[in-house]
Every structure is written in C-alpha cells, then in structure tokens.
Design a protein around this motif. Structure first.
Motif, mmCIF file in Angstrom:
data_model
loop_
_atom_site.group_PDB
_atom_site.id
_atom_site.type_symbol
_atom_site.label_atom_id
_atom_site.label_comp_id
_atom_site.label_asym_id
_atom_site.label_seq_id
_atom_site.Cartn_x
_atom_site.Cartn_y
_atom_site.Cartn_z
ATOM 1 N N UNK A 121 0.861 -1.178 0.000
ATOM 2 C CA UNK A 121 0.000 0.000 0.000
ATOM 3 C C UNK A 121 0.908 1.243 0.000
ATOM 4 N N UNK A 122 0.562 2.195 -0.875
ATOM 5 C CA UNK A 122 1.329 3.423 -0.993
ATOM 6 C C UNK A 122 0.411 4.608 -0.729
ATOM 7 N N UNK A 123 0.728 5.372 0.296
ATOM 8 C CA UNK A 123 -0.050 6.566 0.607
ATOM 9 C C UNK A 123 0.565 7.756 -0.122
ATOM 10 N N UNK A 124 -0.233 8.786 -0.382
ATOM 11 C CA UNK A 124 0.271 9.959 -1.119
ATOM 12 C C UNK A 124 1.534 10.533 -0.473
ATOM 13 N N UNK A 125 2.552 10.770 -1.293
ATOM 14 C CA UNK A 125 3.783 11.364 -0.796
ATOM 15 C C UNK A 125 4.713 10.407 -0.077
ATOM 16 N N UNK A 126 4.391 9.124 -0.133
ATOM 17 C CA UNK A 126 5.223 8.130 0.547
ATOM 18 C C UNK A 126 5.571 6.986 -0.394
ATOM 19 N N UNK A 127 6.520 6.140 0.044
ATOM 20 C CA UNK A 127 6.840 4.954 -0.734
ATOM 21 C C UNK A 127 5.914 3.806 -0.362
ATOM 22 N N UNK A 128 5.892 2.759 -1.194
ATOM 23 C CA UNK A 128 5.055 1.586 -0.894
ATOM 24 C C UNK A 128 5.505 0.893 0.386
ATOM 25 N N UNK A 188 -5.463 4.750 -0.427
ATOM 26 C CA UNK A 188 -4.098 4.664 -0.939
ATOM 27 C C UNK A 188 -4.052 3.911 -2.247
ATOM 28 N N UNK A 189 -2.843 3.725 -2.741
ATOM 29 C CA UNK A 189 -2.614 2.967 -3.976
ATOM 30 C C UNK A 189 -2.170 1.567 -3.581
ATOM 31 N N UNK A 190 -2.912 0.562 -4.034
ATOM 32 C CA UNK A 190 -2.599 -0.825 -3.702
ATOM 33 C C UNK A 190 -1.879 -1.453 -4.885
ATOM 34 N N UNK A 191 -0.659 -1.909 -4.651
ATOM 35 C CA UNK A 191 0.185 -2.480 -5.689
ATOM 36 C C UNK A 191 0.397 -3.967 -5.433
ATOM 37 N N UNK A 192 0.288 -4.762 -6.500
ATOM 38 C CA UNK A 192 0.701 -6.149 -6.363
ATOM 39 C C UNK A 192 2.024 -6.315 -7.107
ATOM 40 N N UNK A 193 2.814 -7.260 -6.658
ATOM 41 C CA UNK A 193 4.127 -7.495 -7.261
ATOM 42 C C UNK A 193 4.397 -8.991 -7.256
ATOM 43 N N UNK A 194 4.705 -9.532 -8.434
ATOM 44 C CA UNK A 194 4.961 -10.959 -8.572
ATOM 45 C C UNK A 194 6.435 -11.251 -8.650
ATOM 46 N N UNK A 195 6.855 -12.295 -7.977
ATOM 47 C CA UNK A 195 8.254 -12.695 -7.981
ATOM 48 C C UNK A 195 8.524 -13.701 -9.082
ATOM 49 N N UNK A 196 9.524 -13.402 -9.910
ATOM 50 C CA UNK A 196 9.861 -14.302 -11.007
ATOM 51 C C UNK A 196 11.325 -14.145 -11.370
ATOM 52 N N UNK A 226 11.971 3.999 0.473
ATOM 53 C CA UNK A 226 12.003 5.359 0.977
ATOM 54 C C UNK A 226 10.769 6.112 0.494
ATOM 55 N N UNK A 227 10.663 7.379 0.888
ATOM 56 C CA UNK A 227 9.502 8.190 0.516
ATOM 57 C C UNK A 227 9.596 8.735 -0.902
ATOM 58 N N UNK A 228 10.784 8.625 -1.503
ATOM 59 C CA UNK A 228 10.928 9.030 -2.882
ATOM 60 C C UNK A 228 11.357 10.478 -3.070
ATOM 61 N N UNK A 229 11.870 10.754 -4.259
ATOM 62 C CA UNK A 229 12.160 12.118 -4.706
ATOM 63 C C UNK A 229 11.258 12.402 -5.895
ATOM 64 N N UNK A 230 10.399 13.416 -5.771
ATOM 65 C CA UNK A 230 9.530 13.808 -6.887
ATOM 66 C C UNK A 230 10.338 14.751 -7.782
ATOM 67 N N UNK A 231 10.668 14.281 -8.958
ATOM 68 C CA UNK A 231 11.523 15.023 -9.881
ATOM 69 C C UNK A 231 10.706 15.638 -11.007
#
Lengths: 109, 116
Positions: free
Chosen positions: A36-43, A85-93, B108-113
C-alpha cells in the motif's frame, strides 16, 4: 514479457463498505506481494503469499493467491478512510519483482 | 519511518542541470535498488546493487548514473535529463538481492523530480 494487470484502476467507496481488488497475469509467479502506498510516501509491504491457494488475513484485509499462482485478490471488510491509498501487487519471477500499475482506493467518511 | 531516507523530497531541474539523488538505509541490508514510478505505468526497476556491486541495469539511459559507495548509501546522478524523465524516484533496500522476492522490500519516501 510478464505483466500483472490490476483492476479496477480506481475505486471510490463510502466508509463501511466492502471491496475486492484483483491482480491477474497469464504467467506463473513464485510469490505475490501486496503493497500500500499513501500519497507522498513509498510503498509499504502488507503481505507476501507463496503457496497456490494460500489465504492470509491482516485485520480487515484478506489476501488470496490463486491455485495456479497466476492471480491474487485483496478483500477489505468495512473499509475506513485510513485504507485510502494505492494498492500495488508485485509478482516474484526469476529473482525479480514485477509490479502492477495499482488500484487507487479512496474511502470517504 | 521505514529506515530508508531519501533526499531531496522534491527536485526541479532544467535539462542542462546536473543533480544527484541520495538514499541512505539504516537497516543493515546488503541490497539497494532504484525504481522509477511514473503516472499510469508500473514501478520500473532501474538499478540493483548487492553487496556494493551493481547486479542489474535495466537498459537505463546513460543520463542516469548510479553510485553505491557502501551498503548503506546509494546515489543517482542525473545530467541532461528530458521532460519525460519527470517521475517519482524511489529507493529501496532488502536483506540480499537473491532473496528479495520472498522478503520485504523497504522503500524510501521518494524524490519527486520535475524536469523543465
């Protein structure tokens, strides 16, 4: 090229409703992660599933990995504004993670 | 707080500028990654370092140049970028590269470029 399709792209619901988002592929993955990724943050990782048919629960969130390990779903019960938030799925391969484009969820009070 | 710190949070640069993005992790991990997140596209893996050695370069243009002086620090040097390079650049770490698909990636929280 391996692709993960997420649906729906956008979802706007009222607080208290239930919802399910999907992550589908024609390829088999050795594992499937949900972030889950909230605005302005990383997943931020929510869960990893590795066995076909596996179901994992995290409070009001239920994750399922398809029997054939090609798809996954995330069900949220009684959604709250904090689930937005933004919900991301990620597959391992083959040692790498393939990400979907995500489902953008908005839960209104 | 995920233990991965990126600076700056926001960056606006012209096409002729040279700038650098910085990432630092305090988790004792041995693998570090650069990802690009653009609107309407999946997260794209750019570079991977495992025990300070670059193990992956996903056909990234040479105007992006990574540097990993030690397992805790990762840089992305930028020069003569194009407007289409505008995106959120995310740094991540994991215990080791070979295990990360079943382990946790810490972002990390990222850099918005923004490239003008």
């Amino acid at each position: 090229t391996q692709l993960l399709e997420q649906s729906p792209q956008f979802l706007s619901i009222q607080e208290g409703e239930n919802l399910t988002v999907y992550c589908n592929s024609s390829s088999v993955f050795s594992s499937l992660q949900w972030y889950r990724q909230e605005p302005g943050e990383g997943p931020v990782l929510l869960v990893t599933v590795v066995t076909g048919g596996e179901v994992k629960k995290l409070k009001r969130l239920t994750f399922q990995f398809g029997d054939a390990r090609k798809d996954s779903s995330l069900h949220i019960t009684a959604a709250q504004p904090g689930d937005t938030g933004l919900y991301l799925c990620a597959g391992g391969s083959q040692g790498n993670l393939i990400f979907g484009k995500g489902t953008k969820l908005s839960v209104k009070p | 707080e995920t233990g991965v710190t990126q600076t700056p949070r926001h960056l606006v640069m012209g096409m002729t500028n040279k700038k650098s993005l910085k990432c630092e992790q305090h988790l004792g991990h041995n693998a570090m990654y650069w990802y690009k997140q653009s609107a309407k596209k999946p997260l794209e893996l750019m570079f991977v370092y495992n025990f300070k050695e670059q193990t992956e370069n996903n056909s990234v243009p040479s105007r992006f140049s990574p540097e990993c002086p030690n397992s805790s620090h990762l840089f992305l040097h930028l020069h003569t970028l194009q407007p289409e390079d505008s995106a959120l650049y995310l740094c991540a770490s994991s215990q080791e590269k070979t295990r990360h698909i079943n382990e946790k990636l810490f972002f990390g929280s990222g850099t918005q470029l923004s490239v003008l």
